[in-house]
Design a protein around this motif. Sequence first.
Motif, short mmCIF file in Angstrom:
data_model
loop_
_atom_site.label_atom_id
_atom_site.label_comp_id
_atom_site.label_asym_id
_atom_site.label_seq_id
_atom_site.Cartn_x
_atom_site.Cartn_y
_atom_site.Cartn_z
N UNK A 1 0.81 -1.16 0.02
CA UNK A 1 0.02 0.09 0.03
C UNK A 1 0.97 1.11 -0.06
N UNK A 2 0.46 2.01 -0.84
CA UNK A 2 1.16 3.34 -0.84
C UNK A 2 0.22 4.44 -0.86
N UNK A 3 0.40 5.64 -0.76
CA UNK A 3 -0.65 6.75 -0.58
C UNK A 3 -0.17 7.89 -1.58
N UNK A 4 -1.56 8.46 -2.36
CA UNK A 4 -1.01 9.34 -3.34
C UNK A 4 -2.43 10.06 -3.07
N UNK B 1 1.91 12.71 -8.88
CA UNK B 1 3.27 12.83 -8.62
C UNK B 1 3.70 12.61 -7.03
N UNK B 2 2.74 12.73 -6.30
CA UNK B 2 2.98 12.62 -4.67
C UNK B 2 2.62 11.32 -4.37
N UNK B 3 3.58 10.48 -3.99
CA UNK B 3 3.47 9.20 -3.69
C UNK B 3 4.45 8.84 -2.45
N UNK B 4 3.67 8.25 -1.33
CA UNK B 4 4.32 8.14 -0.18
C UNK B 4 4.02 6.79 0.45
N UNK B 5 5.04 6.20 1.16
CA UNK B 5 4.82 4.79 1.95
C UNK B 5 3.54 5.04 3.10
N UNK B 6 3.65 6.22 3.73
CA UNK B 6 2.64 6.36 4.93
C UNK B 6 1.53 7.35 4.65
N UNK B 7 0.55 6.93 5.22
CA UNK B 7 -0.54 7.89 5.19
C UNK B 7 -0.17 9.46 5.71
N UNK C 1 -0.90 14.02 4.60
CA UNK C 1 -1.54 14.95 3.71
C UNK C 1 -0.52 15.38 2.64
N UNK C 2 -1.21 15.83 1.42
CA UNK C 2 -0.44 16.14 0.17
C UNK C 2 0.28 17.25 0.47
N UNK C 3 1.52 17.44 0.48
CA UNK C 3 2.14 18.63 0.44
C UNK C 3 2.09 19.84 -0.42
N UNK C 4 1.23 19.58 -1.49
CA UNK C 4 0.71 20.58 -2.43
C UNK C 4 -0.42 21.16 -1.69
N UNK C 5 -1.40 20.69 -1.97
CA UNK C 5 -3.03 21.26 -1.35
C UNK C 5 -3.45 20.89 0.03
N UNK C 6 -2.48 19.98 0.71
CA UNK C 6 -2.96 19.53 2.12
C UNK C 6 -4.06 18.69 2.30
N UNK C 7 -4.72 18.25 1.16
CA UNK C 7 -5.50 17.19 1.30
C UNK C 7 -5.17 15.77 1.64
N UNK C 8 -6.11 14.93 2.18
CA UNK C 8 -5.72 13.69 2.58
C UNK C 8 -5.32 12.72 1.84
N UNK C 9 -4.14 11.94 1.91
CA UNK C 9 -3.64 11.20 0.66
C UNK C 9 -4.60 9.80 0.86
N UNK C 10 -4.77 9.39 -0.28
CA UNK C 10 -5.87 8.16 -0.44
C UNK C 10 -4.85 6.98 -0.73
N UNK C 11 -5.13 5.75 -0.19
CA UNK C 11 -4.53 4.59 -0.42
C UNK C 11 -4.49 4.08 -1.68
N UNK C 12 -3.28 3.59 -2.18
CA UNK C 12 -3.11 2.95 -3.57
C UNK C 12 -2.45 1.58 -3.29
#
Length: 90
Positions: free
Chosen positions: A44-47, A53-59, A61-72
């Motif tokens: 599971x990654x978060x985007x 272009x924002x992909x993280x290993x941990x849940x 917030x998006x550093x661009x807009x601040x919205x919560x990242x969704x699991x992928x």
Amino acid sequence: MDDKKTEYYTCPMHPDLYSSGQGTCPRCGMALEPVTITAPAIRTRYTYPMHPQIVQDEPGDCPICGMTLEPLTFTTTETNPELDNMTRRF
């Protein structure tokens, strides 16, 4: 079948037949399948869909807009010897 390091294979049509390696059934020619089936690894990654272009290993917030990242969620691909053999023959 007591050796823990050897992976055993069997024929789906002849479950009494065992082999210590991959191949085909000597009785019917079907591809042998592993006796112990392992589940595919799930990762599971978060985007954020608006900023893929924002992909993280941990849940988080998006550093661009601040919205919560969704699991992928995706599975890692493993080789399937039967599919490889069929593709090669085709």
